[in-house]
Design an enzyme around this catalytic site. Sequence first.
Site, PDB file in Angstrom:
ATOM      1  N   ARG A   1       8.886   5.851 -10.917  1.00 44.80           N
ATOM      2  CA  ARG A   1       7.844   5.123 -10.195  1.00 44.80           C
ATOM      3  C   ARG A   1       8.371   4.144  -9.162  1.00 44.80           C
ATOM      4  O   ARG A   1       7.960   4.188  -8.000  1.00 44.80           O
ATOM      5  CB  ARG A   1       6.950   4.374 -11.208  1.00 44.80           C
ATOM      6  CG  ARG A   1       5.706   3.786 -10.584  1.00 44.80           C
ATOM      7  CD  ARG A   1       4.883   3.020 -11.626  1.00 44.80           C
ATOM      8  NE  ARG A   1       4.562   3.831 -12.780  1.00 44.80           N
ATOM      9  CZ  ARG A   1       3.942   3.365 -13.859  1.00 44.80           C
ATOM     10  NH1 ARG A   1       3.614   2.083 -13.929  1.00 44.80           N
ATOM     11  NH2 ARG A   1       3.689   4.156 -14.881  1.00 44.80           N
TER      12      ARG A   1
ATOM     13  N   TYR B   1     -13.181   8.316   5.264  1.00 44.13           N
ATOM     14  CA  TYR B   1     -13.370   8.041   6.687  1.00 44.13           C
ATOM     15  C   TYR B   1     -12.095   8.275   7.515  1.00 44.13           C
ATOM     16  O   TYR B   1     -12.172   8.401   8.728  1.00 44.13           O
ATOM     17  CB  TYR B   1     -13.813   6.588   6.898  1.00 44.13           C
ATOM     18  CG  TYR B   1     -15.145   6.264   6.272  1.00 44.13           C
ATOM     19  CD1 TYR B   1     -16.295   6.948   6.632  1.00 44.13           C
ATOM     20  CD2 TYR B   1     -15.239   5.277   5.303  1.00 44.13           C
ATOM     21  CE1 TYR B   1     -17.514   6.647   6.052  1.00 44.13           C
ATOM     22  CE2 TYR B   1     -16.452   4.962   4.724  1.00 44.13           C
ATOM     23  CZ  TYR B   1     -17.595   5.655   5.083  1.00 44.13           C
ATOM     24  OH  TYR B   1     -18.796   5.359   4.512  1.00 44.13           O
TER      25      TYR B   1
ATOM     26  N   HIS C   1       0.484  14.466  -8.892  1.00 43.42           N
ATOM     27  CA  HIS C   1       0.554  13.034  -9.221  1.00 43.42           C
ATOM     28  C   HIS C   1      -0.747  12.580  -9.906  1.00 43.42           C
ATOM     29  O   HIS C   1      -1.641  12.017  -9.269  1.00 43.42           O
ATOM     30  CB  HIS C   1       0.779  12.232  -7.941  1.00 43.42           C
ATOM     31  CG  HIS C   1       1.293  10.837  -8.175  1.00 43.42           C
ATOM     32  ND1 HIS C   1       2.587  10.565  -8.561  1.00 43.42           N
ATOM     33  CD2 HIS C   1       0.676   9.633  -8.092  1.00 43.42           C
ATOM     34  CE1 HIS C   1       2.752   9.267  -8.686  1.00 43.42           C
ATOM     35  NE2 HIS C   1       1.610   8.676  -8.409  1.00 43.42           N
TER      36      HIS C   1
END
Length: 811
Positions: A36, A126, A82
């Site tokens: 990570r 968007y 993921h």
Amino acid sequence: MTSEGDEAHRSVIPVTVETEMKASYIDYAMSVIIGRAIPDVRDGLKPVHRRILYGMGEMGNTHDKPTKKSASIVGHVMGKYHPHGDSAIYDTLVKMAQPFSYRCMPVEGQGNFGSIDGDSAAAMRYTEARLTPLAEAMLEDIEKETVDFTPNFDESTKEPTVLPAKMPNLLVNGSSGIAVGMATNMPPHNLGEVCDALCAYIDDPDIPVDDLMKLLPGPDFPTGGVIMGRAGIREAYLTGRGKCVIRGVAEIEEEGRTPRIIISEIPFQVNKANLVEQIADLVRDKRIEGISDLRDESDKDGIRVVIDLKRDAMPQVVLNQIYKHTPLENTFGIINLAIVGGRPMVLSLPALLGYYLDHRIEVVRRRSEFDLRKANERVHILNGLILALSSIDDVVAAIRASPSADEARGTLISRFGLDEAQANAILQMQLRRLAALEQQKIQEERGGLQKEIARLQDILQDRTHILAEIEKEVVAIREQFADPRRTEIAAAAGEINKEDLIEDRPALVSLTATNYIKRMPLDAYRMQRRGGKGVIGMATKEDDVVTDVFVASTHDYLLCFTNLGRIYWMKVYDIPESTRTGKGKAIVNLLDLKDERVNAVIPVREFDPEHFLFFATKGGMVLKVPLNEFSRPRPSGILAIKLKEGDELVDVKVTDTVQEVLLTTLKGQSLRFAEDAVRPLHRNSQGVIGIRMREGDHLVALSLVSRDHLLTVTGRGMGKRTEFDEFRGHGRGTMGVRNIQPPYGDGVVSAKAVSDGDEIILMSASGIVMRTSVSGISIQKRGTRGVRVMKMDEGDTVVGFAVIRPEDDDI
């Protein structure tokens, strides 16, 4: 109730809470560290970054196609690679598309992707995104089995453990992350400088950090700024840990009625809105006095924070207070922590370059093996097709006589000695391949593949060939993607920059046959009229003669070329300044020369990739190499030109592809041709024929057609100026035309381009120096003998002259 059998198979292992917590915590810590928070040293990516880039590449979301909705990218990555929530993936995608977060952005965003003021990006439904060309270079060759793949979280597909990473991403873009018990904070760097440092490391794996810092002087942040001091950078490059102080760029303007401070750049990772608010709070609390107004005039073109001051305020004092109390001056703590072979390690700069190079060696090796295998397979198929075409009537008859495709395949295998793959290719062959032109194409394809197979085998047989391939790719990446440095590096208080303390002024540099070099001020010589005797310019040893003189600035690089075709670097100010009659210093004490001598030296201020070095050898060979291929100095030098046996380097000029060159020989022949008649090659090439010469003649001078006339001087002091138009009509590789007719026993020593306002400094073998105006030397047609330029004593000869332009000297 439980049966006795269940009781027999059940066992209880007593474990203390302390032991269980320790084991579980270690497992958790390693999961965070490896999976990570810490980047891999090879591609510089954390798993989430790697999965996003790979997923976008898998979707075909490349720079040459329309952008895709960020929501579709996030969904693809989350569903296949993921499974940690969409917000983590989208936040990472957004950051990779922010020009103020990444030095070389891997993602191109369309829409609102946040701002340097801390504004959040628009929702993923968007915005749109696609890969940049640089990110595609990170993925290049991944389909050629260059990296290992591992099953994804549900084992429904596979994902790469690392990307091929054609770009040294970890150094270029840096990384930051907090794991368990450790953290990484690596600064970004300039891509061009990193590529230069990597090439230098490839050439010399033992190169010292101080030499690497000449190529990679320090971090280069996307937001610009100024790094105060080099000590912390050097410490980080040596040990993997250090810190550097970054200041924003602020200018004081005092033109109006009241002075003001304009902030145009801020330190990396500083929120501009918070910075402005902190300055306002300090003014409100009267911790900073003298500010009358504060406003943010930033727009899409850049940052502009205007601080109006009161009339009686002292601008520099106010600015120093802002530096002291706000993040306009910030400290970046460098921790070069990365994952190496599954373990976190703190790495020095040479180690970072070394691990990345090892990765690229493995990638190039595996890629070459893949390409070689595919090429051999294709040649095998083509051999079958060629065999079939040579007996096409028999092949067609055999196929037509077969009741099925399977039997036809068996007939081809048994009758014509083909294998199954070749037989299948023949059965699938279209009728148009029977045309004569198509058959020729098959032959040409096989010939091209055989050459490629030989090239790939050559690469795989020698590690040096793999390194050469990597260096070529690194240079290509640099040329395609490098941009100018944004962050300035300034000397900190108490740090002395040697170059800053040396005045940048022109000087005369002379070199002797036994390689003694010295630097002298130009005003050591007064002007004389043509035909003068000159003054003593150098006290040489009895068996030594001066061979070269030239004018250079003290801050210029000196590119020193040896008779063996090698190149060495030094600064002009590194040459000890000497008196007019001083002997100078042996150049072997300044350069790490091997069994060779320096016989050509040129000054260069910057290594511009748009310019070239044009080489000319004694045997008439010429070579043109991009100047930036010589921007990586090494103490041991590098090979500049490959010379034929018995040949030597005569001269080198800096060119720009649009000039014309003129070669002059000992016996007075000159040849003019366009520079673009010589195509650019890499350094360590042999070049092409420049001028052909009669027996006993050799090349003595290379000139650029860049001034008014060509000034030619012979050993006995004769000389003349000639119009360049006199030398038209011959191309490269010819013998040229007669330039000057030297007397018997005399020969041309040099020829240079000059203008009326220039002056020249001539030197004789005995060390006599004479300075005179070019305008006093006659302009004559080619083929004439010239006039007396310098009176020579019996046994003395002119060995060279330097041209002084009006801009070089004000005396």
